[in-house]
Design an enzyme around this catalytic site. Structure first.
Site, PDB file in Angstrom:
ATOM      1  N   SER A  48       0.850  -1.197   0.000  1.00  0.00           N
ATOM      2  CA  SER A  48       0.000   0.000   0.000  1.00  0.00           C
ATOM      3  C   SER A  48       0.880   1.239   0.000  1.00  0.00           C
ATOM      4  O   SER A  48       1.610   1.489   0.964  1.00  0.00           O
ATOM      5  CB  SER A  48      -0.902   0.013   1.231  1.00  0.00           C
ATOM      6  OG  SER A  48      -1.457   1.304   1.375  1.00  0.00           O
TER       7      SER A  48
ATOM      8  N   HIS B  90      -1.212  -1.276  -4.329  1.00  0.00           N
ATOM      9  CA  HIS B  90      -2.486  -0.865  -3.715  1.00  0.00           C
ATOM     10  C   HIS B  90      -2.471   0.644  -3.469  1.00  0.00           C
ATOM     11  O   HIS B  90      -1.550   1.171  -2.832  1.00  0.00           O
ATOM     12  CB  HIS B  90      -2.651  -1.631  -2.406  1.00  0.00           C
ATOM     13  CG  HIS B  90      -3.963  -1.434  -1.709  1.00  0.00           C
ATOM     14  ND1 HIS B  90      -5.115  -2.115  -2.045  1.00  0.00           N
ATOM     15  CD2 HIS B  90      -4.306  -0.632  -0.670  1.00  0.00           C
ATOM     16  CE1 HIS B  90      -6.106  -1.756  -1.248  1.00  0.00           C
ATOM     17  NE2 HIS B  90      -5.645  -0.841  -0.402  1.00  0.00           N
TER      18      HIS B  90
ATOM     19  N   ASP C 249      -4.666   3.809  -1.995  1.00  0.00           N
ATOM     20  CA  ASP C 249      -5.781   4.137  -1.097  1.00  0.00           C
ATOM     21  C   ASP C 249      -6.261   5.560  -1.332  1.00  0.00           C
ATOM     22  O   ASP C 249      -5.556   6.520  -1.006  1.00  0.00           O
ATOM     23  CB  ASP C 249      -5.324   4.029   0.360  1.00  0.00           C
ATOM     24  CG  ASP C 249      -5.144   2.589   0.788  1.00  0.00           C
ATOM     25  OD1 ASP C 249      -6.112   1.816   0.673  1.00  0.00           O
ATOM     26  OD2 ASP C 249      -4.029   2.235   1.226  1.00  0.00           O
TER      27      ASP C 249
ATOM     28  N   MET D 105      -8.772   8.399  -0.190  1.00  0.00           N
ATOM     29  CA  MET D 105      -9.615   8.779   0.961  1.00  0.00           C
ATOM     30  C   MET D 105     -10.091  10.213   0.778  1.00  0.00           C
ATOM     31  O   MET D 105      -9.309  11.072   0.370  1.00  0.00           O
ATOM     32  CB  MET D 105      -8.798   8.703   2.257  1.00  0.00           C
ATOM     33  CG  MET D 105      -8.182   7.348   2.520  1.00  0.00           C
ATOM     34  SD  MET D 105      -7.185   7.395   4.016  1.00  0.00           S
ATOM     35  CE  MET D 105      -6.554   5.720   4.035  1.00  0.00           C
TER      36      MET D 105
ATOM     37  N   HIS E  21      -8.337   1.367  -4.050  1.00  0.00           N
ATOM     38  CA  HIS E  21      -9.297   1.173  -2.953  1.00  0.00           C
ATOM     39  C   HIS E  21      -9.939   2.529  -2.667  1.00  0.00           C
ATOM     40  O   HIS E  21      -9.289   3.427  -2.138  1.00  0.00           O
ATOM     41  CB  HIS E  21      -8.505   0.637  -1.747  1.00  0.00           C
ATOM     42  CG  HIS E  21      -9.314   0.443  -0.512  1.00  0.00           C
ATOM     43  ND1 HIS E  21      -8.726   0.175   0.718  1.00  0.00           N
ATOM     44  CD2 HIS E  21     -10.657   0.453  -0.288  1.00  0.00           C
ATOM     45  CE1 HIS E  21      -9.672   0.040   1.631  1.00  0.00           C
ATOM     46  NE2 HIS E  21     -10.844   0.212   1.057  1.00  0.00           N
TER      47      HIS E  21
ATOM     48  N   MET F 158     -12.059   4.820  -0.661  1.00  0.00           N
ATOM     49  CA  MET F 158     -12.706   5.072   0.637  1.00  0.00           C
ATOM     50  C   MET F 158     -13.336   6.458   0.558  1.00  0.00           C
ATOM     51  O   MET F 158     -12.865   7.425   1.167  1.00  0.00           O
ATOM     52  CB  MET F 158     -11.668   4.977   1.759  1.00  0.00           C
ATOM     53  CG  MET F 158     -11.266   3.548   2.065  1.00  0.00           C
ATOM     54  SD  MET F 158      -9.702   3.448   2.938  1.00  0.00           S
ATOM     55  CE  MET F 158      -8.578   3.536   1.551  1.00  0.00           C
TER      56      MET F 158
ATOM     57  N   MET G  34     -11.918  -5.740   5.200  1.00  0.00           N
ATOM     58  CA  MET G  34     -11.088  -4.808   5.974  1.00  0.00           C
ATOM     59  C   MET G  34     -10.813  -5.416   7.349  1.00  0.00           C
ATOM     60  O   MET G  34     -11.735  -5.800   8.060  1.00  0.00           O
ATOM     61  CB  MET G  34     -11.812  -3.462   6.153  1.00  0.00           C
ATOM     62  CG  MET G  34     -11.919  -2.621   4.902  1.00  0.00           C
ATOM     63  SD  MET G  34     -10.358  -2.280   4.059  1.00  0.00           S
ATOM     64  CE  MET G  34      -9.414  -1.451   5.341  1.00  0.00           C
TER      65      MET G  34
ATOM     66  N   ASP H 247      -7.026  -6.309   4.123  1.00  0.00           N
ATOM     67  CA  ASP H 247      -6.335  -5.017   4.176  1.00  0.00           C
ATOM     68  C   ASP H 247      -6.409  -4.448   5.594  1.00  0.00           C
ATOM     69  O   ASP H 247      -7.498  -4.228   6.120  1.00  0.00           O
ATOM     70  CB  ASP H 247      -7.038  -4.074   3.179  1.00  0.00           C
ATOM     71  CG  ASP H 247      -6.389  -2.707   3.075  1.00  0.00           C
ATOM     72  OD1 ASP H 247      -5.326  -2.475   3.696  1.00  0.00           O
ATOM     73  OD2 ASP H 247      -6.958  -1.852   2.346  1.00  0.00           O
TER      74      ASP H 247
HETATM   75  C1  DX5 Z   1      -6.397   1.560   5.581  1.00  0.00           C
HETATM   76  C2  DX5 Z   1      -5.972   1.376   4.149  1.00  0.00           C
HETATM   77  C3  DX5 Z   1      -4.869   0.404   4.020  1.00  0.00           C
HETATM   78  C4  DX5 Z   1      -3.588   0.813   4.697  1.00  0.00           C
HETATM   79  C5  DX5 Z   1      -2.966  -0.427   5.232  1.00  0.00           C
HETATM   80  O1  DX5 Z   1      -7.487   2.368   5.649  1.00  0.00           O
HETATM   81  O2  DX5 Z   1      -7.036   0.906   3.360  1.00  0.00           O
HETATM   82  O3  DX5 Z   1      -4.637   0.008   2.678  1.00  0.00           O
HETATM   83  O4  DX5 Z   1      -2.683   1.496   3.877  1.00  0.00           O
HETATM   84  O5  DX5 Z   1      -1.884  -0.104   6.011  1.00  0.00           O
HETATM   85  P1  DX5 Z   1      -1.237  -1.118   7.036  1.00  0.00           P
HETATM   86  O6  DX5 Z   1      -0.797  -2.330   6.275  1.00  0.00           O
HETATM   87  O7  DX5 Z   1      -0.114  -0.337   7.621  1.00  0.00           O
HETATM   88  O8  DX5 Z   1      -2.299  -1.463   8.058  1.00  0.00           O
HETATM   89 ZN    ZN Z   2      -6.552  -0.048   1.362  1.00  0.00          ZN
END
Ligand code: DX5
Ligand code: ZN
Length: 221
Positions: free
Chosen positions: A8, A33, A35, A37, A66, A68, A137, A175
């Site tokens: 990620s 990956h 993320d 947000m 991903h 969010m 998750m 994840d």
């Molecule tokens: C959390 C994200 C993850 C995050 C995981 O909200 O969706 O993808 O980057 O990070 P680690 O592996 O450090 O928990």
């Molecule tokens: Zn993620």
């Protein structure tokens, strides 16, 4: 079943994002990956189209996005154009799940649904045949480096059963809090795709850590 490791980039050093991604690619990462947000669906703001574009230019590996965000459909076109190969939306933010999965596929991407720890698997039961990916998750989304939620393991096992029963070949991704200590339990429960941020980018050698994570699964196979 083969193991997929998906670093990620949320935990990467953004001063040298391209190099970090290329390093993971050379180290055997299967997917990258990304993320996204929005500060609304989750209490944190990350990045969007520019970072997906940068990731795409830095590797030929699958770009696993991903989302969010609320109203994820507002971003599908731009993100696929920017290079997203997989687009995963949260069931909690997608009241029109069927329509949204159809749209992602129309655009030529693979379609995934993510479930927060508190969201039951029944949220995807009716659309399981449409999924290319199911993301369980194992932390409450929003931040990297959080502690793995142990009851996710049982949910992964039930998700594996659900997919198998439906004859689905969707990826089963996990994840949050994935590390050399937690990955084996998830693999044994039936996950095949593992997102790891802190475990990889916080390691002395991220490339070696990718290999360790994979070995932890294979050792047990
Ligand atoms: C959390 C994200 C993850 C995050 C995981 O909200 O969706 O993808 O980057 O990070 P680690 O592996 O450090 O928990
Ligand atoms: Zn993620």
């Amino acid at each position: 079943m083969s193991v997929r490791i998906a670093p990620s980039v949320l935990s990467a050093d953004f001063r040298k994002l391209g190099e970090e991604i290329a390093m993971c690619d050379a180290g055997g990462a299967d997917w990258i990956h990304v993320d996204v947000m929005d500060g609304r669906f989750v209490p944190n703001l990350s990045f969007g189209v520019k970072v997906i574009e940068a990731a795409k230019k830095s590797t030929s590996k699958t770009i696993d996005v991903h989302l969010m965000v609320v109203e994820p459909e507002n971003y599908f076109d731009d993100y696929v154009k920017a290079g997203a190969d997989v687009l995963t939306i949260h069931a909690e933010a997608a009241p029109h799940l069927d329509r949204q999965l159809v749209r992602i596929k129309e655009l030529g991407a693979r379609a995934g649904v993510a479930l927060n720890p508190g969201t039951p698997l029944s949220a995807i039961e009716e659309v399981v045949h449409m999924l290319d990916l199911l993301l369980i998750m194992s932390v409450n989304p929003g931040y990297g480096g959080q502690k793995f939620i142990e009851y996710s393991v049982d949910k992964i096992a039930r998700a594996r059963f659900l997919l198998d029963q439906a004859g689905s070949s969707a990826a089963l991704e996990v994840d949050g809090g994935i590390s050399r200590d937690t990955i084996q339990r998830c693999w044994a429960a039936g996950a095949d795709t593992f997102v790891a941020g802190n475990a990889i980018f916080g390691a002395a050698s991220p490339q070696a850590e990718i290999a360790v994570l994979r070995t932890r699964c294979v050792e047990q196979a």
